[in-house]
Design an enzyme around this catalytic site. Structure first.
Site, PDB file in Angstrom:
ATOM      1  N   GLU A   4      36.905  39.034  42.235  1.00  0.00           N
ATOM      2  CA  GLU A   4      36.691  40.178  43.131  1.00  0.00           C
ATOM      3  C   GLU A   4      36.664  41.535  42.430  1.00  0.00           C
ATOM      4  OE1 GLU A   4      39.538  38.253  43.063  1.00  0.00           O
ATOM      5  OE2 GLU A   4      41.324  39.495  43.340  1.00  0.00           O
ATOM      6  N   ASN A   5      36.206  41.625  41.174  1.00  0.00           N
ATOM      7  CA  ASN A   5      36.167  42.913  40.476  1.00  0.00           C
ATOM      8  C   ASN A   5      35.571  43.990  41.384  1.00  0.00           C
ATOM      9  OD1 ASN A   5      36.637  41.317  37.966  1.00  0.00           O
ATOM     10  ND2 ASN A   5      34.567  40.629  38.436  1.00  0.00           N
ATOM     11  N   HIS A  26      35.474  35.676  51.002  1.00  0.00           N
ATOM     12  CA  HIS A  26      36.801  35.834  50.377  1.00  0.00           C
ATOM     13  C   HIS A  26      36.772  36.969  49.352  1.00  0.00           C
ATOM     14  CE1 HIS A  26      40.669  34.175  48.740  1.00  0.00           C
ATOM     15  NE2 HIS A  26      40.208  34.749  47.634  1.00  0.00           N
ATOM     16  N   GLU A  27      35.797  36.922  48.452  1.00  0.00           N
ATOM     17  CA  GLU A  27      35.763  37.959  47.401  1.00  0.00           C
ATOM     18  C   GLU A  27      35.484  39.324  48.023  1.00  0.00           C
ATOM     19  OE1 GLU A  27      37.000  36.886  44.800  1.00  0.00           O
ATOM     20  OE2 GLU A  27      36.648  34.764  45.179  1.00  0.00           O
ATOM     21  N   GLU A  51      46.202  36.835  47.691  1.00  0.00           N
ATOM     22  CA  GLU A  51      45.477  35.573  47.827  1.00  0.00           C
ATOM     23  C   GLU A  51      45.762  34.875  49.158  1.00  0.00           C
ATOM     24  OE1 GLU A  51      43.057  35.148  46.213  1.00  0.00           O
ATOM     25  OE2 GLU A  51      43.339  36.169  44.304  1.00  0.00           O
TER      26      GLU A  51
HETATM   27  N1  B3K Z   1      41.265  36.336  42.125  1.00  0.00           N
HETATM   28  C1  B3K Z   1      40.401  35.320  41.566  1.00  0.00           C
HETATM   29  C2  B3K Z   1      41.127  34.237  40.870  1.00  0.00           C
HETATM   30  C3  B3K Z   1      41.495  34.578  39.497  1.00  0.00           C
HETATM   31  C4  B3K Z   1      42.095  33.396  38.795  1.00  0.00           C
HETATM   32  C5  B3K Z   1      42.682  33.824  37.510  1.00  0.00           C
HETATM   33  N2  B3K Z   1      43.255  32.730  36.789  1.00  0.00           N
HETATM   34  C6  B3K Z   1      39.508  34.718  42.580  1.00  0.00           C
HETATM   35  C7  B3K Z   1      40.010  34.733  43.968  1.00  0.00           C
HETATM   36  O1  B3K Z   1      41.011  34.156  44.308  1.00  0.00           O
HETATM   37  O2  B3K Z   1      39.412  35.391  44.746  1.00  0.00           O
HETATM   38 ZN    ZN Z   2      41.210  35.423  46.038  1.00  0.00          ZN
END
Ligand code: B3K
Ligand code: ZN
Length: 867
Positions: free
Chosen positions: A276-277, A309-310, A332
């Site tokens: 999700e950058n 989700h992202e 999360e």
């Molecule tokens: N936040 C990322 C997952 C990153 C995992 C790093 N080991 C994707 C997600 O849950 O949206």
């Molecule tokens: Zn996530």
């Protein structure tokens, strides 16, 4: 304590010491970094990153600045313009600064194409991309790299224009141009302060599917999904899902997107689903690319869910982020809950809930019952990457769901509004989330907080007593001991409960929410005058194991009459489980009640095909094992196959009718998807009852398919059968793939999931197939993940399956430790198996633990499994 010093741990003389990080040791950062400026020259073999950090002392102290580095060698480092040679500690730089503010410049040289861990800056099929969560930014530049250090970023990217024509980073592009010698450059600025784990940049030969979205306040956001030119046609579904997500978050949570640009990039080599950058999501291509010929309906649904989700993380994760990694479920768990709500609203809420509960039981319940059990908010870790678990994600989502159930939708929404408003731009904790819910609703959630700190799945027993002219529900709860938590306190368990007349089928007591707060409680129901059946934990209102005392015939009646779709599904599942467990124990197991309930379900006009498809699916072999004291995979497999065969024979006609129903491949409506879902479930049962007829029908379904759902569904049945149809279909499927990596993943995965005695040797051979790859996480997961989940084949009594996986994971660990650590979990469950297999599994874990040079990732999983 170093876990290797625990008395019962395996001997690991050659393994390095790996310290635990503890939640209790959290301390605010000594230095803040308000601004980061990067000047990056990108080349697959030799990239340089110049980083300029403004650092500011945080509070009154004389501690030095610590900048983390992983596999980094500094070309030079300057403090306020003067070259320095800092002390180093485990890759980090320790810099003594006299004033309260300074500028640190450094340069490192990286080789992205040699980076097979896929963390930091790496190359995937000629595209350069980054992955920073959790601790990947320290593989790009020296930096504190912790989520509570938030900075605004400016990035200047320079690259060969022909090789890497598109240059992307977070935020907005502020300038771009051509340089000398065929290079070009772009400058990006992200105005929103963010932690380093949300940093991203991408450079590659990419084409965009462009669209736009008008936000609720009337701003226009430019949207782009970047893929290789030839894949553009497969991005339409993801774009539709993105726009639907943006609208849904405005409508349901009041959250508007905040930049004028939102980019998504798809790459083939990615350690998990997507990332999700801020303003630049990077995706595993399997969660972007789809058309009906190459993707199943389930793939389409997964794409929409992951895109959502992202996107939802933009608020639950990016605008409000985590203080430290122990708080991972803050973003999360909440974001999974949000994407589940989105998917429920886009299709059938009942079917979505059944799918989510199946996933929870398949992945999270075993985790909670094994050596790797941890609370939703863990207390310690060696390697944080190992804590991106079903507990943090899916059980975390259940916690949010329970709060919504307890508070009601309006107060829950007031709580989420308060949370976002109060903490916008901050790095906060799970406690801050619960406090916002409490403050907005006026509800005391003190006891509820135990859900964050106590691991283990609570077991609830329930009994309805109508013996004295009254109707009393007796409920009790126990929370099992888990590693490091021998005793537990009673939790708050919200149970949506109703009573249904055993004779009339009418609802005798309307649904009410029972909040269980003590170890034992009794609840009276007034005005109930006929024998009643308990409909409890409706919609799976609490993530618990439930043991209900039932009168003969009750489950059959509930499977037909319970108005709550989840409870009805659950009654049929319990009926199946009762029969399957009896069969696996060698007790008499009459299949007739299951068959008659299934017959009625199939014939019902009130139920849609999608629901029927879910309802008729038998519990998996591993789920049956979870309900038994010790797992004997052979006995479970035999019992399940016997029941499937009996069903297939008894219901051959209605199943064949369901299997004959088709829907055009391009029709992705919920109704069409439901028809296809039921079709393949019916085919599987028919084949169990009559394998020869099953093979003929499956091959016909395979050959006539105009979509991947029917084609893959047919092949998933054929792979477990004998006969020429199997080989012909497998060859045809491979030919049709024509090198498409996502289709080849399916080809590997289906064979590794085959219910056959020769699956292990087939999987061993596939590991040497030219299309197999140790460096691509999707391909690894297709083969090793599917095999590890194939209980009967993996647990071959010889132990050869365990040896094979251990050998493969030791090889994988030298390339990509994250993948190796994730795939080892089937072995971790050794204590649940009968003694012969348990000993063989343990032997392999010990062999792995004693291997010199094991990564921290794999060492943590293996050593904790052995304790
Ligand atoms: N936040 C990322 C997952 C990153 C995992 C790093 N080991 C994707 C997600 O849950 O949206
Ligand atoms: Zn996530």
């Amino acid at each position: 304590m170093d876990i290797r010093t625990a008395p019962s741990a395996a001997p690991t003389p050659a393994a390095p010491a790996h310290a635990e990080t503890r939640r209790a040791d959290y301390r605010a950062p000594d230095w803040l970094v308000p601004d980061v400026s990067l000047d990056v020259t990108l080349d697959p073999d030799r990239s340089t990153v110049r980083a300029t950090l403004t650092v500011v002392r945080n509070g009154h102290h004389d501690r030095p600045l610590r900048l983390e580095g992983d596999d980094l060698v500094a070309d030079w480092i300057r403090l306020d313009g003067a070259t320095i040679t800092p002390v180093t500690d485990d890759g980090a730089l320790i810099i003594t600064i006299t004033g309260d503010r300074a500028t640190i410049d450094s340069e490192v040289t990286l080789a992205p194409s040699a980076n097979k861990k896929l963390m930091g800056l790496y190359a995937s099929g000629g595209i350069l991309c980054t992955q920073c969560e959790s601790e990947g930014f320290r593989r790009i530049a020296f930096h504190p790299d912790r989520p509570d250090v938030l900075s605004t970023y400016r990035v200047r990217m320079t690259a060969d224009k022909a090789l890497l024509p598109i240059l992307l980073a977070n935020g907005n592009c502020t300038a771009s141009g051509d340089g000398a010698d065929g290079t070009h450059w772009a400058e990006w600025h992200d105005p929103f302060p963010k932690p380093s784990y949300l940093f991203a940049m991408v450079a590659g030969d990419l084409a965009a599917n462009r669209d736009c979205f008008t936000t609720m306040s009337g701003r226009t956001v430019d949207l782009a999904i970047w893929v290789r030119e030839q894949d553009l046609a497969k991005t339409a579904h993801a774009m539709g899902a993105l726009k639907a997500s943006m609208a849904w978050d405005e409508r349901v949570y009041g959250r508007e997107y905040d930049l004028s640009l939102f980019n998504i990039v798809a790459v083939d080599d990615f350690n998990f689903g997507a990332m999700e950058n801020k303003g630049l999501n990077i995706f595993n291509s399997r969660y972007i690319m789809a058309d009906p010929d190459t993707a199943t309906d389930a793939d389409f649904d997964a794409i929409a869910a992951v895109v959502a989700h992202e996107y939802f993380h933009n608020w639950s994760g990016d605008r409000v982020t985590c203080r430290d990694w122990f708080q991972l479920s803050l973003k999360e768990g909440f974001t999974v809950f949000r994407d589940q709500g989105f998917s429920a609203d886009m299709g059938s809420a009942a079917v979505k809930r059944i799918e989510d509960v199946r996933m929870l039981r398949m992945a999270q319940f075993p985790e909670d019952a094994g050596p790797l059990a941890h609370p939703v908010r863990p207390e310690s870790y060696m390697e944080i990457t190992n804590f991106y678990t079903a507990t943090v994600y899916n059980k975390g989502a259940e916690l949010i769901r329970m709060m919504r159930t307890i508070l009601g939708p309006d107060k829950f929404r007031a709580g989420s509004d308060l949370y976002f408003d109060r903490h916008d731009g901050q790095a906060v904790t799970c406690e801050d989330f619960v406090k916002a819910m409490e403050d907005a609703s006026g509800t005391d959630l003190t006891q509820f907080r135990l859900w964050y700190s106590q691991a283990g799945t609570p077991t609830i027993t329930a009994r309805l007593d109508q013996s004295n002219g009254t109707t009393i529900l007796h409920v009790s709860q126990t929370v099992p001991a888990t590693p490091g938590q021998p005793t537990k306190q009673p939790m708050v368990i919200p149970l949506r409960t109703a009573l249904i007349g055993r004779d009339s089928g009418a609802e005798l007591a309307p649904e009410r929410l029972i909040l269980l707060t003590e170890a034992e409680q009794s609840i009276a129901f007034d005005g109930v005058t006929e024998p009643a059946m308990l409909s409890i934990n409706r919609d799976f209102s609490a993530p618990i194991s439930l043991d209900v005392a039932r009168a003969p015939g009750e489950l059959e009646a509930l499977a037909e009459h319970d108005p709550d779709p989840f409870a009805r599904y659950e009654a049929l599942q319990d009926l199946m489980l009762r029969t399957l467990i009896a069969g696996a124990k060698g007790d008499p197991a009459d299949p007739a009640p299951v068959i008659e309930s299934m017959r009625r379900t199939l014939a019902s006009n009130a139920l849609d095909p999608a629901y029927k498809g879910e309802a008729l699916l038998l519990p998996s072999e591993s789920l049956i094992g979870d309900r038994m004291a010790l797992v004997d995979p052979g006995a479970i497999h035999a019992a399940r196959e016997a029941l499937r065969s009996a069903i297939g024979q008894s219901l051959a006609e209605p199943l064949a009718a369901a299997q004959r129903e088709t829907a055009p491949g391009h029709d992705l409506s919920p109704a069409a998807k439901g028809i296809r879902r039921l079709r393949t479930v019916a085919l599987g049962l028919l084949a169990a009852g009559d394998p020869v007829r099953g093979a003929t029908l499956a091959k016909a379904q395979f050959d006539a398919a105009d979509n991947m759902t029917d084609r893959q569904g047919a092949l998933s049945i054929l792979v477990s059968l004998d006969g020429p149809e199997r080989e012909a279909a497998l060859a045809a499927f491979h030919d049709r793939a024509a090198g498409d990596p996502l289709i080849l993943d399916k080809w590997f995965g289906l064979q590794a999931a085959a219910q056959r005695t020769d699956t292990l040797s087939a999987v061993e051979a596939l590991a040497s197939h030219p299309d197999f790859s140790m460096t691509n996480p999707n391909r690894l997961r297709s083969l090793l993940g599917s095999f590890g989940a194939n209980q009967w084949a993996f647990h071959d009594p010889s132990g050869a399956g365990y040896r094979f996986i251990a050998d493969m994971l030791l090889d994988t660990d030298r390339i990509n430790p994250q993948s190796a650590a994730r795939l080892v979990t089937p072995l971790a469950r050794w204590r649940r198996f009968e003694p012969g297999r348990a000993a063989l599994m343990r032997t392999e874990l010990e062999r792995m633990a004693a291997t010199p040079g094991l990564s921290k990732d794999l060492f943590e999983q293996v050593s904790k499994s052995l304790v």
